[in-house]
Design a protein around this motif. Structure first.
Motif, PDB file in Angstrom:
ATOM      1  N   LYS A 187     -19.946  17.611 -35.697  1.00  0.00           N
ATOM      2  CA  LYS A 187     -20.506  16.817 -34.240  1.00  0.00           C
ATOM      3  C   LYS A 187     -22.239  17.415 -34.344  1.00  0.00           C
ATOM      4  O   LYS A 187     -22.593  16.569 -33.681  1.00  0.00           O
ATOM      5  CB  LYS A 187     -19.659  16.576 -32.857  1.00  0.00           C
ATOM      6  CG  LYS A 187     -18.278  15.512 -34.054  1.00  0.00           C
ATOM      7  CD  LYS A 187     -17.270  16.181 -32.314  1.00  0.00           C
ATOM      8  CE  LYS A 187     -16.127  15.433 -32.102  1.00  0.00           C
ATOM      9  NZ  LYS A 187     -15.062  14.817 -31.356  1.00  0.00           N
ATOM     10  N   GLU A 188     -21.957  18.441 -34.046  1.00  0.00           N
ATOM     11  CA  GLU A 188     -23.579  19.417 -33.244  1.00  0.00           C
ATOM     12  C   GLU A 188     -24.303  18.779 -34.199  1.00  0.00           C
ATOM     13  O   GLU A 188     -25.718  18.339 -34.557  1.00  0.00           O
ATOM     14  CB  GLU A 188     -22.861  20.623 -33.015  1.00  0.00           C
ATOM     15  CG  GLU A 188     -24.702  21.096 -33.307  1.00  0.00           C
ATOM     16  CD  GLU A 188     -24.847  20.105 -31.669  1.00  0.00           C
ATOM     17  OE1 GLU A 188     -26.319  20.536 -32.269  1.00  0.00           O
ATOM     18  OE2 GLU A 188     -24.716  19.621 -30.521  1.00  0.00           O
ATOM     19  N   ARG A 219     -25.431  15.202 -34.479  1.00  0.00           N
ATOM     20  CA  ARG A 219     -25.606  15.280 -33.576  1.00  0.00           C
ATOM     21  C   ARG A 219     -27.428  15.631 -33.750  1.00  0.00           C
ATOM     22  O   ARG A 219     -28.596  14.735 -32.926  1.00  0.00           O
ATOM     23  CB  ARG A 219     -25.439  15.855 -31.952  1.00  0.00           C
ATOM     24  CG  ARG A 219     -26.318  15.887 -30.491  1.00  0.00           C
ATOM     25  CD  ARG A 219     -25.617  16.600 -29.371  1.00  0.00           C
ATOM     26  NE  ARG A 219     -26.386  17.347 -29.678  1.00  0.00           N
ATOM     27  CZ  ARG A 219     -27.302  18.212 -29.706  1.00  0.00           C
ATOM     28  NH1 ARG A 219     -28.983  17.196 -29.359  1.00  0.00           N
ATOM     29  NH2 ARG A 219     -28.119  19.377 -30.221  1.00  0.00           N
TER      30      ARG A 219
END
Length: 73
Positions: free
Chosen positions: A65-66, A69
């Protein structure tokens, strides 16, 4: 090919690295936590990530997810 192995269990990390190194022309980079990987991360450097999804702190799902992002697919 540059491959990151992100696995908190040291024995499993070493076994995965050995398995990957037994393949074709690859470079393997072991990380014992998602945080250590993210601290060392450089966009576009790794071709493949092997992520443990059950780790304390940033697990593989949180790492993925990071990266998304930050704009990395």
């Amino acid at each position: 090919m540059n491959i990151a192995v992100i696995e908190d269990n040291r024995a499993q990390n070493q076994a995965l690295c050995a398995l990957v190194l037994s393949m074709a022309d690859v470079s393997v980079f072991p990380f014992l936590s998602g945080e250590k990987f993210l601290f060392s991360y450089h966009p576009g450097f790794f071709d493949l990530l092997l992520l443990d999804i059950q780790m304390p702190g940033d697990d593989g799902i949180q790492v993925a997810k990071e990266l998304r992002r930050m704009g990395d697919d």
